[in-house]
Design an enzyme around this catalytic site. Sequence first.
Site, PDB file in Angstrom:
ATOM      1  N   HIS A 175       0.820  -1.212   0.000  1.00  0.00           N
ATOM      2  CA  HIS A 175       0.000   0.000   0.000  1.00  0.00           C
ATOM      3  C   HIS A 175       0.848   1.254   0.000  1.00  0.00           C
ATOM      4  O   HIS A 175       0.498   2.260  -0.607  1.00  0.00           O
ATOM      5  CB  HIS A 175      -0.966   0.001   1.181  1.00  0.00           C
ATOM      6  CG  HIS A 175      -2.279  -0.547   0.783  1.00  0.00           C
ATOM      7  ND1 HIS A 175      -2.637  -1.840   1.024  1.00  0.00           N
ATOM      8  CD2 HIS A 175      -3.274   0.016   0.082  1.00  0.00           C
ATOM      9  CE1 HIS A 175      -3.819  -2.043   0.493  1.00  0.00           C
ATOM     10  NE2 HIS A 175      -4.237  -0.931  -0.086  1.00  0.00           N
TER      11      HIS A 175
ATOM     12  N   ARG B 173      -6.275  -1.414 -13.923  1.00  0.00           N
ATOM     13  CA  ARG B 173      -6.020  -2.739 -13.333  1.00  0.00           C
ATOM     14  C   ARG B 173      -6.936  -2.901 -12.112  1.00  0.00           C
ATOM     15  O   ARG B 173      -6.534  -2.643 -10.984  1.00  0.00           O
ATOM     16  CB  ARG B 173      -4.560  -2.858 -12.904  1.00  0.00           C
ATOM     17  CG  ARG B 173      -3.561  -2.902 -14.058  1.00  0.00           C
ATOM     18  CD  ARG B 173      -2.140  -3.051 -13.509  1.00  0.00           C
ATOM     19  NE  ARG B 173      -1.216  -3.494 -14.518  1.00  0.00           N
ATOM     20  CZ  ARG B 173      -0.336  -2.696 -15.143  1.00  0.00           C
ATOM     21  NH1 ARG B 173      -0.286  -1.415 -14.855  1.00  0.00           N
ATOM     22  NH2 ARG B 173       0.491  -3.182 -16.042  1.00  0.00           N
TER      23      ARG B 173
ATOM     24  N   ARG C  21     -10.216  -3.287 -17.036  1.00  0.00           N
ATOM     25  CA  ARG C  21      -9.885  -4.708 -17.166  1.00  0.00           C
ATOM     26  C   ARG C  21     -10.504  -5.453 -15.999  1.00  0.00           C
ATOM     27  O   ARG C  21     -10.400  -5.023 -14.853  1.00  0.00           O
ATOM     28  CB  ARG C  21      -8.369  -4.897 -17.163  1.00  0.00           C
ATOM     29  CG  ARG C  21      -7.990  -6.360 -17.265  1.00  0.00           C
ATOM     30  CD  ARG C  21      -6.508  -6.540 -17.407  1.00  0.00           C
ATOM     31  NE  ARG C  21      -5.811  -6.316 -16.161  1.00  0.00           N
ATOM     32  CZ  ARG C  21      -4.481  -6.328 -16.055  1.00  0.00           C
ATOM     33  NH1 ARG C  21      -3.731  -6.531 -17.111  1.00  0.00           N
ATOM     34  NH2 ARG C  21      -3.904  -6.136 -14.900  1.00  0.00           N
TER      35      ARG C  21
ATOM     36  N   GLU D 214      -1.888 -11.480 -24.356  1.00  0.00           N
ATOM     37  CA  GLU D 214      -0.702 -11.573 -23.506  1.00  0.00           C
ATOM     38  C   GLU D 214      -0.213 -13.006 -23.345  1.00  0.00           C
ATOM     39  O   GLU D 214       0.669 -13.289 -22.543  1.00  0.00           O
ATOM     40  CB  GLU D 214      -0.949 -10.906 -22.154  1.00  0.00           C
ATOM     41  CG  GLU D 214      -2.203 -11.317 -21.441  1.00  0.00           C
ATOM     42  CD  GLU D 214      -2.474 -10.512 -20.165  1.00  0.00           C
ATOM     43  OE1 GLU D 214      -1.609  -9.752 -19.715  1.00  0.00           O
ATOM     44  OE2 GLU D 214      -3.578 -10.673 -19.612  1.00  0.00           O
TER      45      GLU D 214
ATOM     46  N   ASN E 227       4.062  -7.220 -21.063  1.00  0.00           N
ATOM     47  CA  ASN E 227       4.735  -7.733 -19.865  1.00  0.00           C
ATOM     48  C   ASN E 227       4.557  -9.245 -19.783  1.00  0.00           C
ATOM     49  O   ASN E 227       5.510 -10.001 -19.610  1.00  0.00           O
ATOM     50  CB  ASN E 227       4.155  -7.090 -18.599  1.00  0.00           C
ATOM     51  CG  ASN E 227       4.158  -5.579 -18.672  1.00  0.00           C
ATOM     52  OD1 ASN E 227       4.943  -5.011 -19.418  1.00  0.00           O
ATOM     53  ND2 ASN E 227       3.290  -4.939 -17.924  1.00  0.00           N
ATOM     54  N   ASP E 228       3.288  -9.677 -19.935  1.00  0.00           N
ATOM     55  CA  ASP E 228       3.035 -11.119 -19.873  1.00  0.00           C
ATOM     56  C   ASP E 228       3.378 -11.814 -21.181  1.00  0.00           C
ATOM     57  O   ASP E 228       3.856 -12.943 -21.180  1.00  0.00           O
ATOM     58  CB  ASP E 228       1.567 -11.381 -19.509  1.00  0.00           C
ATOM     59  CG  ASP E 228       1.365 -11.354 -18.003  1.00  0.00           C
ATOM     60  OD1 ASP E 228       2.224 -11.892 -17.279  1.00  0.00           O
ATOM     61  OD2 ASP E 228       0.368 -10.767 -17.549  1.00  0.00           O
TER      62      ASP E 228
ATOM     63  N   ARG F 232       8.566 -12.923 -15.105  1.00  0.00           N
ATOM     64  CA  ARG F 232       8.823 -11.477 -15.133  1.00  0.00           C
ATOM     65  C   ARG F 232       9.226 -10.922 -13.765  1.00  0.00           C
ATOM     66  O   ARG F 232       9.718  -9.805 -13.664  1.00  0.00           O
ATOM     67  CB  ARG F 232       7.603 -10.723 -15.684  1.00  0.00           C
ATOM     68  CG  ARG F 232       6.377 -10.851 -14.836  1.00  0.00           C
ATOM     69  CD  ARG F 232       5.132 -10.379 -15.569  1.00  0.00           C
ATOM     70  NE  ARG F 232       4.693  -9.065 -15.150  1.00  0.00           N
ATOM     71  CZ  ARG F 232       3.502  -8.543 -15.407  1.00  0.00           C
ATOM     72  NH1 ARG F 232       2.614  -9.247 -16.096  1.00  0.00           N
ATOM     73  NH2 ARG F 232       3.164  -7.361 -15.000  1.00  0.00           N
TER      74      ARG F 232
ATOM     75  N   CYS G 197      -0.655  -2.093 -23.993  1.00  0.00           N
ATOM     76  CA  CYS G 197      -0.659  -1.499 -22.656  1.00  0.00           C
ATOM     77  C   CYS G 197       0.447  -2.062 -21.760  1.00  0.00           C
ATOM     78  O   CYS G 197       0.407  -1.864 -20.550  1.00  0.00           O
ATOM     79  CB  CYS G 197      -2.023  -1.658 -21.999  1.00  0.00           C
ATOM     80  SG  CYS G 197      -2.514  -3.367 -21.760  1.00  0.00           S
TER      81      CYS G 197
HETATM   82  C1  PEP Z   1       0.825  -6.954 -19.394  1.00  0.00           C
HETATM   83  O1  PEP Z   1       0.878  -8.143 -19.086  1.00  0.00           O
HETATM   84  O2  PEP Z   1       1.563  -6.446 -20.263  1.00  0.00           O
HETATM   85  C2  PEP Z   1      -0.135  -6.051 -18.731  1.00  0.00           C
HETATM   86  C3  PEP Z   1      -0.309  -4.808 -19.141  1.00  0.00           C
HETATM   87  O3  PEP Z   1      -0.813  -6.537 -17.660  1.00  0.00           O
HETATM   88  P1  PEP Z   1      -0.177  -6.666 -16.182  1.00  0.00           P
HETATM   89  O4  PEP Z   1       1.153  -5.956 -16.183  1.00  0.00           O
HETATM   90  O5  PEP Z   1      -1.159  -6.052 -15.257  1.00  0.00           O
HETATM   91  O6  PEP Z   1      -0.053  -8.143 -16.029  1.00  0.00           O
HETATM   92 MG    MG Z   2      -0.691  -9.012 -17.876  1.00  0.00          MG
END
Ligand code: PEP
Ligand code: MG
Length: 573
Positions: A192, A299, A334, A433, A456-457, A467, A504
């Site tokens: 937090h 998110r 999302r 993703e 990212n995923d 990651r 994103c």
């Molecule tokens: C991603 O996976 O790129 C993404 C934007 O979602 P998160 O980072 O919340 O997993």
């Molecule tokens: Mg993701």
Amino acid sequence: MRELRGIAASPGTALAPAYFFFDDYSSSIPSFSISSEDVASEFSRFLEATEEAKADVIVLRDKALKEAGEEHAAIFDAHLMMLDDPEIKESVELRLSSFLLNVESIIFSLEREMIDKLSSSQDPYMQERVTDIHDVVRRILGHLLHRERIDLADIDMDVIIVARELLPSDMITMARERIKGIVTESGGRTSHAAILARAFQIPAVLGVGAFVSDVKALTPLIVDGDRGVVVIDPDGEALKKERAAHSMRIRKESAFKSIRDLPATTKDGERIFLKANIEVPEEVRSAVEYGADGIGLFRSEFLFLGGHIPGEEAQFKAYKQVVEAMGDKPVTIRTLDIGGDKVLPEFGAQDEKNPLLGWRAIRFCLSKPEIFRTQLRAILRASVYGDVRIMFPMISALGELVEARGILEQAQWECKAKSLRVPDHIKAGIMIEVPSAALCSDILARSADFFSIGTNDLTQYTLAVDRGNEKVAYLHNPLDPAVLRLIKMTIDTARKAGIEVSLCGEMGADPAAAVLLVGLGLRELSMSSVSIPAVKSLLLSVTLKEAQQTAEVIMTMTSPSEAASFLADRFTL
Ligand code: PEP
Ligand code: MG
């Protein structure tokens, strides 16, 4: 001079004297024996202190609600529940009569026991609950010992707060305009303290490990929340560097301010929509401040990580707050992306061998239709206040998307049956993703209104690189040709199918990578708000043709390092 490394939890840098925030009673808890006749009076002292603590928490809850929003206020609801917990009361009474010790030492040892149990868990969510127990116990002990709590609201000079940890109540009460930076020994990016530091735009480095006891009060510190570095007692050279970095930032910020209201385009006028990623509703303020073209990724799971599951009304209010603040600009919410590293034990998550490949995101929601429908109803109701889209995370096959859409329809009917105002049609899209989603994007495009590429995923799953694992972090690179090919495939498919496609993941926040993505065909990127000006500034200086040529060259490259050095040579801000 000394340098420490920690987690870059909130961006920006600051130079100010250290202010030690040690609200630690552990070294001065009185411990003495009592007779059995004293048990009742010790227990009533405990009950009185609990009531006083409750009164404090109610005040904090209202302040949090006013200043930080519903989900942060919910942290204090969890504290109130703890203060009312009959099991804890019973346990204190039983220990008093069994051990015949004063109530302060009984509470202190009970706290240690609860914390030891939680700390041994590998689960970051359970570890976060330690903070809540500590916050509540500290408050009860404060009343028992008649101590004034150190109040971060009373600070009247510019300082960097140095603490073992910062609790939710500390973050809410602190005099924010005076707090230039934050350094803590413990805490992670999803704590937090980190989320609120980002929402309040205070640079923060968390989790630097034990160092607080070796630093004297008012020692000058530099907090570099971009790199995760803390400089203790900086020498002339370090101060010069910080001042240079500071003036550079001010210059950049004023340059960025001058382009804030300009639409993001390439040099030759191709419109590129730059949207913001947010975790909590308060971040919408910085999205507006940095000139975001909308919210590309909300998110929503962060609403669920405060220690309790928000109901339909609480979610509706949070979504409506964001939608209204963005006016007519689009907001993509999302649905719950829980699981993996974001675990909620109250949902009955089991320890999984491979949580990132397991019961996560849409898989979790489809198996908990009640929770899913509640969230969808809240989003649908909020969507009449603006331009809202729904996005399903981690879709790996068509079946999941079809099922999710079916549940969305049910949620729509449920709202209509209760005469609640909802739209007849809402755009519903998916995150791309998982490699299977990119490879089958032509199939998915038939049932999705849009795609948003989550690099990212996508990088994690394509390259088989966790990651969050620092040992293999060097392999997690979206410029890898395998990832770039999947990105290109997704963009091409979406364009052919005539549906919108955006990105994103963190990749879009890197200005040079953003040029590459525009060259690959994207016209919409979503990123943390603070990254928008730098991306916009570079895009304004590059023509579409140059971006396309860059993409053509990069797609012939054989390694991420080759692509990275090409981009670095070509585009420096
Ligand atoms: C991603 O996976 O790129 C993404 C934007 O979602 P998160 O980072 O919340 O997993
Ligand atoms: Mg993701």
